[in-house]
Design a protein around this motif. Sequence first.
Motif, PDB file in Angstrom:
ATOM      1  N   PRO A  40     -41.846 -40.217  17.360  1.00 36.82           N
ATOM      2  CA  PRO A  40     -41.580 -40.873  16.069  1.00 36.82           C
ATOM      3  C   PRO A  40     -40.602 -42.021  16.252  1.00 36.82           C
ATOM      4  CG  PRO A  40     -40.285 -38.880  16.248  1.00 36.82           C
ATOM      5  CD  PRO A  40     -41.131 -38.938  17.491  1.00 36.82           C
ATOM      6  N   GLU A  41     -40.279 -42.707  15.179  1.00 37.36           N
ATOM      7  CA  GLU A  41     -39.243 -43.733  15.236  1.00 37.36           C
ATOM      8  C   GLU A  41     -37.938 -43.104  15.713  1.00 37.36           C
ATOM      9  OE1 GLU A  41     -39.746 -46.912  14.729  1.00 37.36           O
ATOM     10  OE2 GLU A  41     -41.842 -46.650  14.135  1.00 37.36           O
ATOM     11  N   LYS A  42     -37.143 -43.893  16.398  1.00 42.40           N
ATOM     12  CA  LYS A  42     -35.953 -43.343  17.040  1.00 42.40           C
ATOM     13  C   LYS A  42     -34.955 -42.775  16.039  1.00 42.40           C
ATOM     14  CE  LYS A  42     -33.219 -44.445  21.125  1.00 42.40           C
ATOM     15  NZ  LYS A  42     -32.864 -45.498  22.094  1.00 42.40           N
ATOM     16  N   THR A  43     -34.987 -43.254  14.803  1.00 40.81           N
ATOM     17  CA  THR A  43     -34.037 -42.797  13.789  1.00 40.81           C
ATOM     18  C   THR A  43     -34.508 -41.538  13.063  1.00 40.81           C
ATOM     19  OG1 THR A  43     -35.055 -44.318  12.200  1.00 40.81           O
ATOM     20  CG2 THR A  43     -33.125 -45.115  13.413  1.00 40.81           C
ATOM     21  N   GLU A  44     -35.767 -41.138  13.267  1.00 38.43           N
ATOM     22  CA  GLU A  44     -36.295 -39.973  12.569  1.00 38.43           C
ATOM     23  C   GLU A  44     -35.853 -38.680  13.245  1.00 38.43           C
ATOM     24  OE1 GLU A  44     -40.382 -39.860  11.338  1.00 38.43           O
ATOM     25  OE2 GLU A  44     -40.563 -42.025  11.559  1.00 38.43           O
ATOM     26  N   LYS A  45     -35.446 -37.713  12.433  1.00 40.28           N
ATOM     27  CA  LYS A  45     -35.057 -36.407  12.944  1.00 40.28           C
ATOM     28  C   LYS A  45     -36.017 -35.349  12.429  1.00 40.28           C
ATOM     29  CE  LYS A  45     -30.122 -37.320  13.571  1.00 40.28           C
ATOM     30  NZ  LYS A  45     -28.742 -36.855  13.279  1.00 40.28           N
ATOM     31  N   THR A  46     -36.160 -34.290  13.197  1.00 37.57           N
ATOM     32  CA  THR A  46     -37.080 -33.222  12.868  1.00 37.57           C
ATOM     33  C   THR A  46     -36.333 -32.032  12.284  1.00 37.57           C
ATOM     34  OG1 THR A  46     -38.548 -33.879  14.662  1.00 37.57           O
ATOM     35  CG2 THR A  46     -38.800 -31.640  13.820  1.00 37.57           C
ATOM     36  N   ARG A  47     -36.878 -31.459  11.216  1.00 34.09           N
ATOM     37  CA  ARG A  47     -36.348 -30.227  10.635  1.00 34.09           C
ATOM     38  C   ARG A  47     -37.274 -29.080  11.034  1.00 34.09           C
ATOM     39  NH1 ARG A  47     -32.694 -30.689   6.439  1.00 34.09           N
ATOM     40  NH2 ARG A  47     -33.462 -28.720   5.562  1.00 34.09           N
ATOM     41  N   LEU A  48     -36.677 -27.964  11.441  1.00 29.45           N
ATOM     42  CA  LEU A  48     -37.474 -26.849  11.928  1.00 29.45           C
ATOM     43  C   LEU A  48     -36.828 -25.527  11.524  1.00 29.45           C
ATOM     44  CD1 LEU A  48     -39.950 -26.104  13.711  1.00 29.45           C
ATOM     45  CD2 LEU A  48     -38.357 -25.956  15.630  1.00 29.45           C
ATOM     46  N   PHE A  49     -37.651 -24.634  10.996  1.00 28.65           N
ATOM     47  CA  PHE A  49     -37.196 -23.287  10.640  1.00 28.65           C
ATOM     48  C   PHE A  49     -37.282 -22.423  11.898  1.00 28.65           C
ATOM     49  CE2 PHE A  49     -38.085 -19.145   8.321  1.00 28.65           C
ATOM     50  CZ  PHE A  49     -36.762 -18.973   7.924  1.00 28.65           C
ATOM     51  N   LEU A  50     -36.157 -21.928  12.390  1.00 20.51           N
ATOM     52  CA  LEU A  50     -36.113 -21.289  13.695  1.00 20.51           C
ATOM     53  C   LEU A  50     -36.619 -19.851  13.714  1.00 20.51           C
ATOM     54  CD1 LEU A  50     -32.764 -22.540  15.275  1.00 20.51           C
ATOM     55  CD2 LEU A  50     -35.087 -23.085  15.980  1.00 20.51           C
ATOM     56  N   HIS A  51     -36.631 -19.174  12.581  1.00 19.22           N
ATOM     57  CA  HIS A  51     -36.984 -17.751  12.601  1.00 19.22           C
ATOM     58  C   HIS A  51     -38.368 -17.480  13.208  1.00 19.22           C
ATOM     59  CE1 HIS A  51     -33.415 -17.301  10.140  1.00 19.22           C
ATOM     60  NE2 HIS A  51     -33.528 -15.979  10.232  1.00 19.22           N
ATOM     61  N   PRO A  52     -39.420 -18.182  12.782  1.00 17.43           N
ATOM     62  CA  PRO A  52     -40.729 -17.920  13.399  1.00 17.43           C
ATOM     63  C   PRO A  52     -40.759 -18.249  14.892  1.00 17.43           C
ATOM     64  CG  PRO A  52     -40.973 -19.149  11.350  1.00 17.43           C
ATOM     65  CD  PRO A  52     -39.526 -19.177  11.697  1.00 17.43           C
ATOM     66  N   LEU A  53     -39.930 -19.195  15.300  1.00 17.11           N
ATOM     67  CA  LEU A  53     -39.875 -19.582  16.707  1.00 17.11           C
ATOM     68  C   LEU A  53     -39.205 -18.492  17.537  1.00 17.11           C
ATOM     69  CD1 LEU A  53     -40.644 -22.281  18.269  1.00 17.11           C
ATOM     70  CD2 LEU A  53     -38.201 -22.773  18.222  1.00 17.11           C
ATOM     71  N   VAL A  54     -38.042 -18.043  17.065  1.00 17.41           N
ATOM     72  CA  VAL A  54     -37.250 -17.071  17.826  1.00 17.41           C
ATOM     73  C   VAL A  54     -37.892 -15.686  17.805  1.00 17.41           C
ATOM     74  CG1 VAL A  54     -35.017 -15.891  17.940  1.00 17.41           C
ATOM     75  CG2 VAL A  54     -35.115 -18.357  17.460  1.00 17.41           C
ATOM     76  N   LEU A  55     -38.274 -15.224  16.637  1.00 17.55           N
ATOM     77  CA  LEU A  55     -38.754 -13.848  16.507  1.00 17.55           C
ATOM     78  C   LEU A  55     -40.087 -13.619  17.215  1.00 17.55           C
ATOM     79  CD1 LEU A  55     -37.819 -13.090  12.776  1.00 17.55           C
ATOM     80  CD2 LEU A  55     -36.535 -12.565  14.859  1.00 17.55           C
ATOM     81  N   GLN A  56     -40.874 -14.670  17.386  1.00 18.67           N
ATOM     82  CA  GLN A  56     -42.148 -14.543  18.094  1.00 18.67           C
ATOM     83  C   GLN A  56     -42.088 -15.132  19.508  1.00 18.67           C
ATOM     84  OE1 GLN A  56     -45.290 -13.117  16.662  1.00 18.67           O
ATOM     85  NE2 GLN A  56     -43.504 -12.207  15.648  1.00 18.67           N
ATOM     86  N   GLU A  57     -40.887 -15.520  19.942  1.00 19.66           N
ATOM     87  CA  GLU A  57     -40.670 -16.066  21.291  1.00 19.66           C
ATOM     88  C   GLU A  57     -41.622 -17.226  21.591  1.00 19.66           C
ATOM     89  OE1 GLU A  57     -40.565 -13.030  24.274  1.00 19.66           O
ATOM     90  OE2 GLU A  57     -38.914 -11.953  23.297  1.00 19.66           O
ATOM     91  N   ARG A  58     -41.819 -18.043  20.591  1.00 22.54           N
ATOM     92  CA  ARG A  58     -42.648 -19.222  20.778  1.00 22.54           C
ATOM     93  C   ARG A  58     -41.835 -20.354  21.411  1.00 22.54           C
ATOM     94  NH1 ARG A  58     -44.488 -17.994  14.660  1.00 22.54           N
ATOM     95  NH2 ARG A  58     -46.529 -17.028  15.060  1.00 22.54           N
ATOM     96  N   THR A  59     -42.533 -21.334  21.971  1.00 18.16           N
ATOM     97  CA  THR A  59     -41.874 -22.433  22.680  1.00 18.16           C
ATOM     98  C   THR A  59     -42.366 -23.773  22.162  1.00 18.16           C
ATOM     99  OG1 THR A  59     -41.658 -21.130  24.708  1.00 18.16           O
ATOM    100  CG2 THR A  59     -41.511 -23.525  24.929  1.00 18.16           C
ATOM    101  N   ILE A  60     -41.425 -24.689  21.948  1.00 17.42           N
ATOM    102  CA  ILE A  60     -41.764 -26.096  21.703  1.00 17.42           C
ATOM    103  C   ILE A  60     -41.324 -26.885  22.930  1.00 17.42           C
ATOM    104  CG2 ILE A  60     -41.333 -28.139  20.307  1.00 17.42           C
ATOM    105  CD1 ILE A  60     -40.975 -26.400  17.914  1.00 17.42           C
TER     106      ILE A  60
END
Length: 459
Positions: free
Chosen positions: A371-391
Amino acid sequence: PMLPLPPWLGAPAGSADTPRLHVGPSRSGVARGIAAGASAGVSTGRLALTAAGTATVCVSAASSLLLHRVQRRRLRHRQRCQRVPRSAEMAQSVAPVVGSAKCIECFAALGPGQRLERWTYVVESSAGADEVDVEITHCGVCHSDIHQIDNAWGVASFPLVPGHEIVGRVVAVGEGVGQFQIGEAVAIGVQRGSCGSCSCCLSGMDNVCAKILKTYAGLGNDRGGFAKVIRFPSRWVFKCPSGLSAEHIAPLMCAGITVFSPLKRFLLAVEGGAQGKRVGIIGIGGLGHLGVQFAAKMGATVVAISRTDAKAAEARGLGAHDFLASRDAESMSAAAGTFDVLLNTVSSTEDLDAYVGLLKPRGVMACVGLPEKTEKTRLFLHPLVLQERTISGSYLGPSADYAEMLDFACAHNIRPMVELYPVAQINDAIERVRQNQARYRCVLLMEELHWPARGGSKL
């Protein structure tokens, strides 16, 4: 900026009479180099560097010897231009040599966001050790070129010569280059170098070296492939497979390696390979349409993911086994937790939570869009952590992957969808890419450019 001329164009660097080079646009759109001496009121010699366009170097110096050199070069420059050595296999002329300088004709953006204009820059007359000169026949237009032209990432340097999806023929080799022959078809991508000694380079990850050098706009303000010739380190030049056409190879040198490398890492290089793996390709565009093809030929079950079903038929034609519309809440809910790997090719920061929810436990989403360098990403961590998923991020690919990617594409009939443009229509092609209208890659036909020379002749 006023820059010292290299020693091969005048007095020794650092001396009181060192000429200085200023590069800027002339009315004809071709760069005009002006070298001003340290003293005012002294006589001036004028040297025309090339028979193409009006690029000149004007040298003013207190030294009569330097003035004599300038006048002598001025008298002989036309004869020297006619003595450019050519291989018998070369259909097109190489860059003209004048004295100790080689003039490279190109297209450049002279400032951020500006249309490209004809321009000229100068390199030494001969390729250095481990370098090759490539006469460019085709060059792709990538959305990254648009970002650089607009300086959207804040790293561009101007005048900017874009282009990093390059195909051409070897016209000169430097000392120590034994793997290429004059006239051989070769390709060049986004990277021109790395430090070669850090832990990343030594472990086969030279694409993430902290001292990475890009094809253009890097630390040395190197010039890209919207040009007649490019000089490049031989380590980052790759042979073209005979089974692929040049207009198809060009986009593979950026878009192809960008999707092939993460798919190789998360499919081919893991236990069990791609067979039985369910892979989603997010975004069916310049990157995604190649991602679908590569993943399918690797043996995975491929699902093309786009906002609507407008590209469903096209995606299936490219090899997708199924299609998922991300704006269809019911379909997204039904697909939750079913993917082993997602390849995210879009640059948008939206909907990451929805995509993460598609992964199986310990599933991986590889992101290749920026994305553009100034854009930041918002992410809800619970589904990532609890299911041991990886980005995971994935950037281009290591040097070892390029030849493998080209051979894989050749063996499995993987072809980018391209639109061809004569290089004279370069700004039209850039605007089409800028407006996301290309289907799906634009490629410039560089050989169709006839550089205008003095007196109406052609180089």
